[in-house]
Design a protein around this motif. Structure first.
Motif, PDB file in Angstrom:
ATOM      1  N   ILE A  20       0.755  -1.130   0.023  1.00 26.37           N
ATOM      2  CA  ILE A  20      -0.197  -0.057   0.086  1.00 26.37           C
ATOM      3  C   ILE A  20       0.831   1.217  -0.047  1.00 26.37           C
ATOM      4  N   GLU A  25      -1.269   9.515   4.245  1.00 26.62           N
ATOM      5  CA  GLU A  25      -2.593   8.878   4.174  1.00 26.62           C
ATOM      6  C   GLU A  25      -3.206   8.583   5.565  1.00 26.62           C
ATOM      7  N   ILE A  79       5.356   7.283  -8.180  1.00 24.52           N
ATOM      8  CA  ILE A  79       4.777   6.031  -7.524  1.00 24.52           C
ATOM      9  C   ILE A  79       5.336   4.705  -8.185  1.00 24.52           C
ATOM     10  N   ARG A  83       5.897   1.612  -5.286  1.00 20.35           N
ATOM     11  CA  ARG A  83       5.205   0.084  -5.624  1.00 20.35           C
ATOM     12  C   ARG A  83       6.277  -0.855  -5.605  1.00 20.35           C
ATOM     13  N   ASP A  99      -4.214   0.739  -3.221  1.00 20.36           N
ATOM     14  CA  ASP A  99      -4.210   2.087  -2.781  1.00 20.36           C
ATOM     15  C   ASP A  99      -4.828   2.240  -1.541  1.00 20.36           C
ATOM     16  N   THR A 102      -8.445   2.571  -0.837  1.00 19.54           N
ATOM     17  CA  THR A 102      -9.265   1.613  -1.697  1.00 19.54           C
ATOM     18  C   THR A 102      -9.528   0.566  -0.742  1.00 19.54           C
ATOM     19  N   SER A 157      -5.415   1.177  -8.574  1.00 20.71           N
ATOM     20  CA  SER A 157      -5.697   0.975  -7.144  1.00 20.71           C
ATOM     21  C   SER A 157      -5.953  -0.779  -6.873  1.00 20.71           C
ATOM     22  N   SER A 209     -12.956   2.953  -4.155  1.00 20.66           N
ATOM     23  CA  SER A 209     -12.101   3.923  -3.801  1.00 20.66           C
ATOM     24  C   SER A 209     -12.573   5.145  -3.566  1.00 20.66           C
ATOM     25  N   TRP A 245      -1.872  13.875  -9.898  1.00 18.00           N
ATOM     26  CA  TRP A 245      -1.440  12.735  -8.916  1.00 18.00           C
ATOM     27  C   TRP A 245      -0.701  13.380  -7.707  1.00 18.00           C
TER      28      TRP A 245
END
Length: 256
Positions: A20, A25, A79, A83, A99, A102, A157, A209, A245
């Protein structure tokens, strides 16, 4: 196509690593992690959950640790790199990239386990918003889900893959600031064909999401991004062209 089978009993060995990416977040992680933990229990799967803290300045790290999951730090604000950092730390033979906003259910995780057990290199799932949105966005989701299924593309996501094939294709394209899941889908599909494995979108209810970006940005801004990527497919490799983004309200000075 992939169908869902009931998973009432599964091996207790580690099976699925869930990565994630998380940049500031803290507000969304608790709901996502709680839903994931419940889905894993209900599906009979043992999960290794890895939150990849992407230079957060809020309580993202503390929230993740409070939920008992692993935290990996990736300072590069890109990103694809985030990942890949999560996947590099993963120990399970199956991977799921999710995500931070999500939510998943037992149905989704059971379908992933079925797909990877039954001859899939990887895939995605249909998507939906968690709140009512204007028709422009609703139509966009409908179009995306139809194209994704037809073209066998995973939404960022929710992307799952066999770990060995993830490594074989070199992970996500490290040059990408956005759209990395599209190239990844194509690469996994090609790699899978070499072994007689498929890649596709699960036949499940959509993964849900947050609709926050429909509130952050006007329809014309969403349309601008769409046109940019249609006319310039390589836009995802350019930081300035992927602002959508990487900017948030009241945080416009913070860029990846």
């Amino acid at each position: 196509m992939v169908t869902v089978r009931e998973h009432t009993e599964r091996n207790s060995a580690l099976e699925l690593s869930v990565m994630i990416p998380a940049w500031n977040e803290a507000a969304f992680l608790p709901k996502t992690l709680d839903a994931l933990a419940g889905a894993g229990r209900d599906a009979g799967l043992t999960l290794e959950v890895i939150v990849v803290n992407n230079a957060s300045t809020d309580a993202t790290r503390d929230v993740a640790r409070a939920h008992g999951v692993r935290v990996v730090d990736e300072p590069e604000r890109r990103i694809a790199a985030v990942r890949n950092a999560g996947a590099a730390a993963a120990r399970a033979p199956w991977l799921l990239f999710l995500d931070a906003d999500t939510g998943v259910t037992r149905e989704h995780l059971s379908a992933v386990a079925d797909a990877l057990s039954d001859g899939y290199a990887g895939g995605g799932a249909p998507i939906a918003f968690d709140a009512p949105v204007p028709r422009f966005y609703t139509a966009g989701v409908v179009v995306w889900n139809a194209l994704a299924r037809r073209l066998k593309l995973a939404a960022g996501s929710f992307v799952f893959a066999r770990a060995d094939l993830h490594r074989a294709v070199g992970g996500f394209d490290g040059r990408a600031y956005a759209g990395e899941e599209l190239g990844y889908s194509r690469a996994l599909r090609r790699q899978g064909r070499r072994y007689g494995l498929d890649f596709g979108v699960l036949v499940t209810a959509p993964v849900v999401s947050s609709a926050r970006k429909t509130q952050w940005y006007a329809p014309w801004q969403h349309a601008l991004v769409l046109v940019t990527f249609l006319l310039f497919p390589w836009a995802g490799r350019f930081r300035r062209l992927t602002w959508f983004w990487y900017l948030r309200p009241k945080q416009h000075a913070e860029r990846r």
